[in-house]
Scaffold this motif. Structure first.
Motif, PDB file in Angstrom:
ATOM      1  N   ARG A 157       0.860  -1.128   0.152  1.00 35.10           N
ATOM      2  CA  ARG A 157      -0.029  -0.017   0.163  1.00 35.10           C
ATOM      3  C   ARG A 157       0.863   1.234  -0.025  1.00 35.10           C
ATOM      4  NH1 ARG A 157      -5.548  -0.860  -1.048  1.00 35.10           N
ATOM      5  NH2 ARG A 157      -6.279  -2.491   0.291  1.00 35.10           N
ATOM      6  N   LEU A 197       4.650  11.278   4.729  1.00 33.08           N
ATOM      7  CA  LEU A 197       3.488  10.565   5.490  1.00 33.08           C
ATOM      8  C   LEU A 197       3.912  10.699   6.679  1.00 33.08           C
ATOM      9  CD1 LEU A 197       1.063   8.779   5.682  1.00 33.08           C
ATOM     10  CD2 LEU A 197       2.505   6.791   5.218  1.00 33.08           C
ATOM     11  N   ALA A 226       2.659  14.181   8.209  1.00 37.94           N
ATOM     12  CA  ALA A 226       1.209  14.339   8.184  1.00 37.94           C
ATOM     13  C   ALA A 226       0.758  13.613   9.400  1.00 37.94           C
ATOM     14  CB  ALA A 226       0.474  13.823   6.924  1.00 37.94           C
ATOM     15  N   GLY A 276      -3.469  17.780   7.251  1.00 37.65           N
ATOM     16  CA  GLY A 276      -3.727  16.771   6.171  1.00 37.65           C
ATOM     17  C   GLY A 276      -5.265  16.519   5.764  1.00 37.65           C
ATOM     18  N   LYS A 277      -5.382  15.529   4.908  1.00 36.30           N
ATOM     19  CA  LYS A 277      -6.616  14.862   4.581  1.00 36.30           C
ATOM     20  C   LYS A 277      -7.544  14.298   5.726  1.00 36.30           C
ATOM     21  CE  LYS A 277      -4.685  13.679   0.287  1.00 36.30           C
ATOM     22  NZ  LYS A 277      -3.715  12.669  -0.170  1.00 36.30           N
ATOM     23  N   GLU A 288      -5.815  -6.070   6.888  1.00 36.06           N
ATOM     24  CA  GLU A 288      -4.881  -5.015   6.808  1.00 36.06           C
ATOM     25  C   GLU A 288      -5.099  -4.002   7.909  1.00 36.06           C
ATOM     26  OE1 GLU A 288      -4.080  -4.271   2.110  1.00 36.06           O
ATOM     27  OE2 GLU A 288      -6.086  -3.886   2.942  1.00 36.06           O
TER      28      GLU A 288
HETATM   29  C1  HEM Z   1      -6.572   3.854  12.635  1.00 39.10           C
HETATM   30  C2  HEM Z   1      -5.675   3.720  11.547  1.00 39.10           C
HETATM   31  C3  HEM Z   1      -5.140   4.687  10.663  1.00 39.10           C
HETATM   32  C4  HEM Z   1      -4.973   6.109  11.013  1.00 39.10           C
HETATM   33  C5  HEM Z   1      -5.419   6.718  11.931  1.00 39.10           C
HETATM   34  C6  HEM Z   1      -4.601   6.603   9.835  1.00 39.10           C
HETATM   35  C7  HEM Z   1      -3.904   8.034   9.225  1.00 39.10           C
HETATM   36  C8  HEM Z   1      -3.520   8.155   8.481  1.00 39.10           C
HETATM   37  C9  HEM Z   1      -3.080   9.617   7.982  1.00 39.10           C
HETATM   38  C10 HEM Z   1      -3.271  10.683   8.797  1.00 39.10           C
HETATM   39  C11 HEM Z   1      -2.530   9.668   6.615  1.00 39.10           C
HETATM   40  C12 HEM Z   1      -2.046  11.069   5.969  1.00 39.10           C
HETATM   41  C13 HEM Z   1      -3.065  11.799   4.973  1.00 39.10           C
HETATM   42  C14 HEM Z   1      -2.508  12.953   4.400  1.00 39.10           C
HETATM   43  O1  HEM Z   1      -1.220  12.799   3.880  1.00 39.10           O
HETATM   44  O2  HEM Z   1      -3.098  14.049   4.292  1.00 39.10           O
HETATM   45  C15 HEM Z   1      -2.758   8.334   6.245  1.00 39.10           C
HETATM   46  C16 HEM Z   1      -2.537   8.147   4.654  1.00 39.10           C
HETATM   47  C17 HEM Z   1      -2.398   6.693   4.201  1.00 39.10           C
HETATM   48  N1  HEM Z   1      -2.694   5.548   4.880  1.00 39.10           N
HETATM   49 FE1  HEM Z   1      -3.622   5.632   6.819  1.00 39.10          FE
HETATM   50  N2  HEM Z   1      -4.211   5.420   8.694  1.00 39.10           N
HETATM   51  C18 HEM Z   1      -4.778   4.250   9.397  1.00 39.10           C
HETATM   52  C19 HEM Z   1      -4.761   3.193   8.887  1.00 39.10           C
HETATM   53  C20 HEM Z   1      -4.044   2.673   7.507  1.00 39.10           C
HETATM   54  C21 HEM Z   1      -4.200   1.368   7.207  1.00 39.10           C
HETATM   55  C22 HEM Z   1      -4.667   0.055   8.009  1.00 39.10           C
HETATM   56  C23 HEM Z   1      -3.532   1.337   5.915  1.00 39.10           C
HETATM   57  C24 HEM Z   1      -3.148   0.346   4.814  1.00 39.10           C
HETATM   58  C25 HEM Z   1      -3.116  -0.919   4.966  1.00 39.10           C
HETATM   59  C26 HEM Z   1      -3.298   2.725   5.742  1.00 39.10           C
HETATM   60  C27 HEM Z   1      -2.867   3.214   4.391  1.00 39.10           C
HETATM   61  C28 HEM Z   1      -2.465   4.515   3.975  1.00 39.10           C
HETATM   62  C29 HEM Z   1      -1.993   5.250   2.773  1.00 39.10           C
HETATM   63  C30 HEM Z   1      -1.696   4.204   1.762  1.00 39.10           C
HETATM   64  C31 HEM Z   1      -1.758   6.624   3.129  1.00 39.10           C
HETATM   65  C32 HEM Z   1      -1.406   7.569   1.973  1.00 39.10           C
HETATM   66  C33 HEM Z   1       0.072   7.625   2.006  1.00 39.10           C
HETATM   67  C34 HEM Z   1       0.634   8.701   0.843  1.00 39.10           C
HETATM   68  O3  HEM Z   1      -0.374   9.763   0.644  1.00 39.10           O
HETATM   69  O4  HEM Z   1       1.203   8.268   0.028  1.00 39.10           O
HETATM   70  N3  HEM Z   1      -3.983   3.570   6.570  1.00 39.10           N
HETATM   71  N4  HEM Z   1      -3.341   7.573   7.081  1.00 39.10           N
END
Ligand code: HEM
Length: 121
Positions: free
Chosen positions: A35, A44, A47, A64-65, A80
């Protein structure tokens, strides 16, 4: 319990270290590493650190988003999501966070599941 979770996690520095480890663990976790192949990991980390600091009672605004937007189209599975929580517990352990604080963080992350898992559109 009078101190905020932010303070009990070690403030800005403590949270930065936890999140850096968390993102590194995701990148090495074979259930979810695919991912993050195209992700800018330093961006990342930044953020996610801001998100965590703002959400636990620290200073600053998360720019962030929102969670649903950030994970839209990924259709993240329960397996996941669990892998992500495992990494979170590992990261907390590596940073010697206390049992009570680990439980609080796990609960907060778990409660966000509907904005993260199965978001198709
Ligand atoms: C409660 C659980 C989680 C929280 C609080 C969380 C939080 C976040 C935050 C704050 C961001 C950044 C958004 C931004 O750049 O504006 C993000 C991006 C992302 N998250 Fe999560 N996440 C969670 C679970 C997961 C899981 C389980 C996966 C994958 C299996 C995942 C995959 C990703 C990916 C691929 C991105 C984008 C990265 C990019 O922009 O290249 N997240 N997440």
């Amino acid at each position: 319990m009078s101190e905020s979770l932010f303070v009990r996690l070690g403030g800005n520095e403590g949270i930065k270290n936890i999140v850096n480890d968390l993102v590194d663990l995701h990148a090495g976790n074979k259930t979810i590493s695919n991912r993050f192949i195209d992700s800018d990991l330093p961006a990342l980390k930044k953020a996610a650190t801001e998100f965590f600091i703002a959400g636990t009672g620290g200073e600053g605004v998360y720019k962030g988003k929102d969670l649903k937007t950030a994970h839209r189209g990924m259709n993240i599975s329960p397996t996941e999501f669990m892998a992500g929580l495992d990494d979170a517990l590992d990261a907390l352990e590596r940073n010697n966070v206390g049992q009570r604080e680990r439980e609080e963080v796990l609960f907060v992350l778990y409660s966000m599941r509907k904005d993260v898992m199965g978001v198709c559109h």
